[in-house]
Design a protein around this motif. Sequence first.
Motif, short mmCIF file in Angstrom:
data_model
loop_
_atom_site.label_atom_id
_atom_site.label_comp_id
_atom_site.label_asym_id
_atom_site.label_seq_id
_atom_site.Cartn_x
_atom_site.Cartn_y
_atom_site.Cartn_z
N GLN A 199 0.82 -1.20 0.00
CA GLN A 199 0.00 0.00 0.00
C GLN A 199 0.87 1.27 0.00
OE1 GLN A 199 -2.76 -0.27 3.27
NE2 GLN A 199 -3.67 -2.17 2.54
N THR A 200 2.03 1.16 -0.58
CA THR A 200 2.95 2.28 -0.61
C THR A 200 2.47 3.36 -1.57
OG1 THR A 200 4.77 0.75 -0.16
CG2 THR A 200 5.35 2.94 -0.96
N LYS A 201 2.62 4.60 -1.14
CA LYS A 201 2.31 5.75 -2.00
C LYS A 201 3.61 6.35 -2.53
CE LYS A 201 -1.82 6.91 0.70
NZ LYS A 201 -2.50 7.95 1.52
N PHE A 202 3.49 7.16 -3.55
CA PHE A 202 4.64 7.81 -4.16
C PHE A 202 5.46 8.53 -3.09
CE2 PHE A 202 6.38 9.40 -8.25
CZ PHE A 202 7.27 10.35 -7.76
N GLU A 203 4.78 9.26 -2.24
CA GLU A 203 5.48 10.07 -1.22
C GLU A 203 6.08 9.22 -0.11
OE1 GLU A 203 0.94 10.63 -0.62
OE2 GLU A 203 2.39 10.43 -2.28
N ASP A 204 5.75 7.93 -0.04
CA ASP A 204 6.35 7.04 0.96
C ASP A 204 7.74 6.57 0.54
OD1 ASP A 204 4.11 7.12 2.64
OD2 ASP A 204 3.14 5.48 1.54
N ILE A 205 8.06 6.72 -0.75
CA ILE A 205 9.32 6.22 -1.28
C ILE A 205 10.19 7.34 -1.85
CG2 ILE A 205 10.35 4.75 -3.07
CD1 ILE A 205 9.19 3.18 -0.84
N PHE A 206 9.57 8.21 -2.65
CA PHE A 206 10.32 9.22 -3.38
C PHE A 206 10.12 10.61 -2.78
CE2 PHE A 206 9.31 5.93 -6.63
CZ PHE A 206 10.61 5.50 -6.88
N ASP A 207 11.11 11.46 -3.01
CA ASP A 207 11.06 12.86 -2.58
C ASP A 207 10.22 13.64 -3.59
OD1 ASP A 207 11.58 15.56 -2.03
OD2 ASP A 207 13.62 15.16 -1.34
N VAL A 208 8.98 13.91 -3.24
CA VAL A 208 8.05 14.55 -4.18
C VAL A 208 8.48 15.96 -4.53
CG1 VAL A 208 5.66 15.30 -4.54
CG2 VAL A 208 6.13 13.14 -3.36
N ASP A 209 8.91 16.72 -3.54
CA ASP A 209 9.31 18.12 -3.80
C ASP A 209 10.47 18.17 -4.79
OD1 ASP A 209 7.39 19.14 -2.08
OD2 ASP A 209 8.72 19.07 -0.34
N HIS A 210 11.45 17.32 -4.60
CA HIS A 210 12.59 17.29 -5.52
C HIS A 210 12.14 16.87 -6.91
CE1 HIS A 210 16.70 16.68 -6.98
NE2 HIS A 210 16.27 15.52 -7.49
N PHE A 211 11.26 15.89 -6.99
CA PHE A 211 10.77 15.38 -8.27
C PHE A 211 10.10 16.50 -9.07
CE2 PHE A 211 7.22 13.32 -10.63
CZ PHE A 211 7.96 12.52 -11.48
N ILE A 212 9.20 17.23 -8.44
CA ILE A 212 8.46 18.29 -9.14
C ILE A 212 9.38 19.45 -9.49
CG2 ILE A 212 6.61 20.00 -8.89
CD1 ILE A 212 5.11 17.96 -7.19
N ASP A 213 10.24 19.84 -8.54
CA ASP A 213 11.11 21.00 -8.76
C ASP A 213 12.15 20.72 -9.84
OD1 ASP A 213 12.09 23.70 -7.82
OD2 ASP A 213 13.90 22.50 -7.49
N TYR A 214 12.72 19.50 -9.83
CA TYR A 214 13.78 19.20 -10.80
C TYR A 214 13.25 19.22 -12.23
CZ TYR A 214 17.94 17.14 -12.81
OH TYR A 214 19.08 16.94 -13.57
N LEU A 215 11.98 18.83 -12.41
CA LEU A 215 11.41 18.73 -13.76
C LEU A 215 10.57 19.95 -14.14
CD1 LEU A 215 10.34 14.97 -13.56
CD2 LEU A 215 12.28 15.91 -14.85
N LYS A 216 10.65 21.01 -13.36
CA LYS A 216 9.79 22.17 -13.60
C LYS A 216 10.03 22.83 -14.95
CE LYS A 216 12.91 25.36 -11.17
NZ LYS A 216 13.07 26.25 -9.99
N ASP A 217 11.23 22.66 -15.51
CA ASP A 217 11.52 23.24 -16.82
C ASP A 217 11.19 22.28 -17.97
OD1 ASP A 217 12.44 25.59 -15.69
OD2 ASP A 217 14.50 24.86 -15.54
N ASP A 218 10.70 21.10 -17.64
CA ASP A 218 10.39 20.10 -18.66
C ASP A 218 8.89 19.84 -18.77
OD1 ASP A 218 13.10 19.17 -19.54
OD2 ASP A 218 13.29 18.68 -17.42
N VAL A 219 8.26 19.55 -17.64
CA VAL A 219 6.86 19.14 -17.64
C VAL A 219 6.18 19.75 -16.42
CG1 VAL A 219 5.28 17.17 -17.47
CG2 VAL A 219 7.37 16.95 -18.81
#
Length: 551
Positions: A199-219
């Motif tokens: 029952q793992t969620k995305f935010e239980d494994i990955f750093d959501v803030d980094h994910f969104i911020d790193y790709l802000k110039d792409d998608v």
Amino acid sequence: MAELRHSSSLGARATATSSPMKREHDKPPAAVKDDDDDDGRRHHFARDRDRPFWSNLVPFLSDDPRFSSQNSRISMILIGVVAFAGLISIFSIFHRLNAPYLCKKDGIVLHCPHVKESSSLWENPLSATTSWKPCAERRDGGNSDVPRENETNGYIFIHAEGGLNQQRIAICNAVAVAKIMNATLILPVLKQDQIWKDQTKFEDIFDVDHFIDYLKDDVRIVRDIPEWFTDKNELFTSIRRTVKNIPKYAPAQFYIDNVLPRIKEKKIMSLKPFVDRLGYDNVPQEINRLRCRVNYHALKFLPHIEQMADLLVSRMRNRTGSPNPYMALHLRFEKGMVGLSFCDFVGTRDEKVKMAEYRKKEWPRRFKNGSHLWQLALQKRKEGRCPLEPGEVAVILRAMGYPKETQIYVASGQVYGGQNRMAPLRNMFPNLVTKEELAVSDELTSFRKHVTSLAALDFLVCLKSDVFVMTHGGNFAKLIIGARRYMGHRQKSIKPDKGLMSKSFGDPYMGWATFVEDVVVTHQTRTGLPEETFPNYDLWENPLTPCMCKA
């Protein structure tokens, strides 16, 4: 080697000092000779054999008057030559005693006391690792081209199915598809399935803030479904909101022609299933580079996962009391993998009957009446499509030169056959350890809440190992090998040639020395160096062309 394969697979026959049976090398047939000539030569050789070796020096050292005028001078020269050769021999022996070397016993390379194994066992040659460098971070144009929210073509939503590594690939593909269609990506949901039961969620494994911020110039990526879309259940259940006809490895143009119009019409669409729904060589290079950017830079595990993995790595590197390299072995020999492979393995009659019943229950359409399975198993083994057994892995590693003292981290599920099946590997390499054995007290308690977080620990410890060895295909192994290639490829990532190994294990006339030579020569080019890509190549295992540049 046939006996070797069978004996290495049965724990009862394995011993700590076992080594493959030696066999004499085949000798070429003797050439036909004339009998009289052969007798003469034998008489001549016998006479020479009985003569003392110093008799050859008689012309120079005898008291014969014919040679007395030169006797003294030549004797001095010979004495000087012998003395010089003796000094060289003494120096050579002293050098060998003090230099690191490998010793051999019974044809097997072993790690001797106070001896270091060759560095080539642990690293690729430096000259082979300086031609390519990672460059997925580079963006064409260098500036952001992400439109404002009200200027995108709509929203896409995906379920990332399967285990952690299949989910990782799905997330990378989702970002790429959003870019292709100029759409906003809703943070993917890690789907719960019957196999993983997680029952793992995305935010239980990955750093959501980094994910969104790193790709802000792409998608453009948002955390949740927009508030104006009130019936969220419809997105999960309604066929009107789902695109279900996406073929595997679809080209970019398919999404533009078939999916984009529906997104423009409905504004929010769910794409499922979404496993391997984007190709490699039929999409623009910049899109493939974006997938590498997501995989190697945007997807970061949460800090507590990274920290625990670093702790396990530190313990692996100091198990001998001083810094030591370690090998990570991804052992794919769980019951489900053995059953699904439909390969034949060494075992008791009772084991084979139970495995046949298991296969018939789980895969009835493939099993049918079972009459065709023996021929299928032989064919798959010849083609290298069967998982390596633990005993086979042990023999291959020993042939490569890895000593008994090698520290090995094992990443695997529950091995089919239990301790008996593991015995040959553990006997040849007793320093096997898992994360459960490395961790102390209750360090893993919090991780057991999410199966994928335990898989993340295995992923990171394998990624940071000095040598990584895979035993069968799968997303875990190819993602590890691809990441190690991308990050510098100095450390070895060994991918055994299972097809060739199956022939060697099945050859009853192959001696150990010949087997060692075959293993070493075959795997000189299978150590994780970047490879030129080919049609339908796998981006995750070999990111060379789109994601790496000439150094």
